[in-house]
Write a protein that holds these residues in place. Structure first.
Motif, short mmCIF file in Angstrom:
data_model
loop_
_atom_site.label_atom_id
_atom_site.label_comp_id
_atom_site.label_asym_id
_atom_site.label_seq_id
_atom_site.Cartn_x
_atom_site.Cartn_y
_atom_site.Cartn_z
N LEU A 198 0.93 -1.13 0.09
CA LEU A 198 -0.06 0.02 0.00
C LEU A 198 0.74 1.11 0.02
N GLU A 199 2.24 1.07 0.43
CA GLU A 199 3.03 2.31 0.40
C GLU A 199 3.74 2.35 -1.03
N HIS A 200 3.81 1.35 -1.73
CA HIS A 200 4.49 1.61 -2.88
C HIS A 200 3.93 2.68 -3.88
N PRO A 201 4.95 3.34 -4.57
CA PRO A 201 4.52 4.39 -5.48
C PRO A 201 3.45 4.20 -6.43
N TRP A 202 3.18 2.76 -6.82
CA TRP A 202 2.30 2.77 -7.74
C TRP A 202 0.91 2.50 -7.17
N ILE A 203 0.79 2.65 -6.07
CA ILE A 203 -0.44 2.44 -5.33
C ILE A 203 -0.61 3.79 -4.56
N ALA A 204 0.21 4.29 -3.59
CA ALA A 204 0.28 5.46 -2.98
C ALA A 204 0.59 6.66 -3.83
N GLY A 205 1.71 6.54 -4.87
CA GLY A 205 1.99 7.64 -5.41
C GLY A 205 1.45 8.19 -6.92
N ASP A 206 2.12 8.70 -7.82
CA ASP A 206 1.50 8.95 -9.15
C ASP A 206 2.26 8.38 -10.26
N THR A 207 2.64 7.18 -10.08
CA THR A 207 3.62 6.51 -11.16
C THR A 207 2.76 5.68 -12.04
N ALA A 208 1.48 5.41 -11.59
CA ALA A 208 0.38 4.63 -12.47
C ALA A 208 0.27 5.37 -13.64
N LEU A 209 0.40 5.03 -14.93
CA LEU A 209 0.43 5.59 -16.12
C LEU A 209 -1.25 5.73 -16.58
N ASP A 210 -1.71 6.69 -17.26
CA ASP A 210 -2.87 7.29 -17.82
C ASP A 210 -3.40 6.58 -19.29
N LYS A 211 -2.32 6.03 -19.85
CA LYS A 211 -2.52 5.59 -20.99
C LYS A 211 -3.49 4.49 -21.23
N ASN A 212 -4.52 4.69 -22.27
CA ASN A 212 -5.42 3.53 -22.29
C ASN A 212 -4.88 2.25 -22.83
N ILE A 213 -5.12 1.25 -22.06
CA ILE A 213 -4.44 -0.09 -22.45
C ILE A 213 -5.70 -1.01 -22.49
N HIS A 214 -6.89 -0.58 -22.86
CA HIS A 214 -8.06 -1.32 -22.93
C HIS A 214 -8.13 -2.53 -23.66
N GLN A 215 -7.65 -2.03 -25.32
CA GLN A 215 -7.88 -2.78 -26.40
C GLN A 215 -6.94 -4.24 -26.15
N SER A 216 -5.61 -3.88 -25.80
CA SER A 216 -4.71 -5.01 -25.53
C SER A 216 -5.30 -5.86 -24.54
N VAL A 217 -5.40 -5.17 -23.30
CA VAL A 217 -6.04 -6.23 -21.95
C VAL A 217 -7.14 -6.78 -22.26
N SER A 218 -8.25 -6.42 -22.75
CA SER A 218 -9.39 -6.69 -23.07
C SER A 218 -9.34 -7.89 -24.07
N GLU A 219 -8.79 -7.90 -25.14
CA GLU A 219 -8.51 -8.81 -26.17
C GLU A 219 -7.77 -10.08 -25.52
N GLN A 220 -6.80 -9.69 -24.41
CA GLN A 220 -6.26 -11.07 -23.88
C GLN A 220 -7.04 -11.73 -22.85
N ILE A 221 -7.75 -10.90 -22.05
CA ILE A 221 -8.71 -11.41 -21.37
C ILE A 221 -9.66 -12.47 -22.09
N LYS A 222 -10.39 -11.70 -22.98
CA LYS A 222 -11.40 -12.60 -23.79
C LYS A 222 -10.68 -14.06 -24.58
#
Length: 270
Positions: A198-222
């Motif tokens: 919970l203290e890692h920057p990816w969770i507590a900070g602002d290092t998580a990117l805002d780029k849309n990865i929906h197409q790639s992720v949803s295709e792989q999920i399906k």
């Protein structure tokens, strides 16, 4: 207040708990919601994982180890866009320090920690490993460990052999990968706790990117988690047979858990 984490506690007949809290949910499954989205980012995944970490930290603070965390057990409370995630299916949960050592090989192949497969006494750190696996899937749409042969699958997990494959991980931040490495750490003593995660920057900070990865992720999920696959229960007896071949099938948790292991402790979503 544990209720704020929206834990869905569905205890099976083997549970030693005296109370059966039952919450009716209508928001659907995690994968369904992601696939239906038109926009999905690392930041969205980070927010989801933060909810899971908050909930599991609460469980661990109460001495409860879930032991079967996986996407299928993450449900939305309602259809609202900002609905909270709920953790379901506590049939394999265990109260840590309740007089017996946790060593039963239980959970879902692909999500279990190496120490579980190694039949070593283990702790709540197994849940943190599973959260790492879930985070991995949320960022690429496929599991870090997979093989049609269960013996080979278990060998991958025992060695913690996974990759951030190109091109699926090319646009994912180094911070996200670092976060996953800390949770999918082979040595449970070095693995992040929920509090540390919970203290890692990816969770507590602002290092998580805002780029849309929906197409790639949803295709792989399906492709990798089609509903017919993620709903399908694997033959538990066959899995246990593979475990025994690897000398991983001996339980030390007493007759109640041995009975549970024979009936439902190992199941697969592939």
């Amino acid at each position: 207040d544990g209720e704020k984490y929206f834990l869905l506690c569905l205890w099976n007949s083997y549970s030693a708990m005296n109370h059966v809290p039952l919450v009716v949910v209508s928001g659907g499954e995690l994968f369904d919601r992601i696939v239906e989205k038109g926009f999905y980012t690392e930041r969205d995944a980070s927010k989801l994982i933060r909810q899971i970490l908050d909930a599991v930290k609460y469980l661990h603070d109460m001495g409860v180890v879930h032991r079967d965390l996986k996407p299928e057990n993450l449900l939305y409370y309602s259809l609202d866009e900002d609905s909270k995630i709920m953790i379901s299916d506590f049939g394999l949960s265990k109260i840590e320090g309740s007089g017996s050592v946790m060593s039963t090989a239980c959970g879902t192949p692909g999500y279990v920690a190496p120490e579980v497969l190694a039949q070593k006494p283990y702790s709540k750190a197994v849940d943190c490993w599973s959260i790492g696996v879930i985070a991995y899937i949320l960022l690429c749409g496929y599991p870090p460990f997979y093989d049609e042969n269960d013996t080979k699958l278990f060998e991958q997990i025992l060695k913690a052999e996974y990759e951030f494959d190109s091109p699926y991980w090319d646009d994912i931040s180094d911070s996200a990968k670092d976060f996953i490495r800390h949770l999918m750490e082979r040595d449970p003593k070095k693995r992040f706790t929920c509090e540390q995660a919970l203290e890692h920057p990816w969770i507590a900070g602002d290092t998580a990117l805002d780029k849309n990865i929906h197409q790639s992720v949803s295709e792989q999920i399906k492709k990798n988690f089609a509903k017919s696959k993620w709903k399908q229960a694997f033959n538990a007896t066959a899995v246990i047979r593979h475990m025994r071949k690897l000398q991983l099938g001996t339980s030390q948790e007493g007759p109640g858990h041995a009975m549970q292991e024979k009936t439902c402790s190992l199941h697969c979503s592939r």
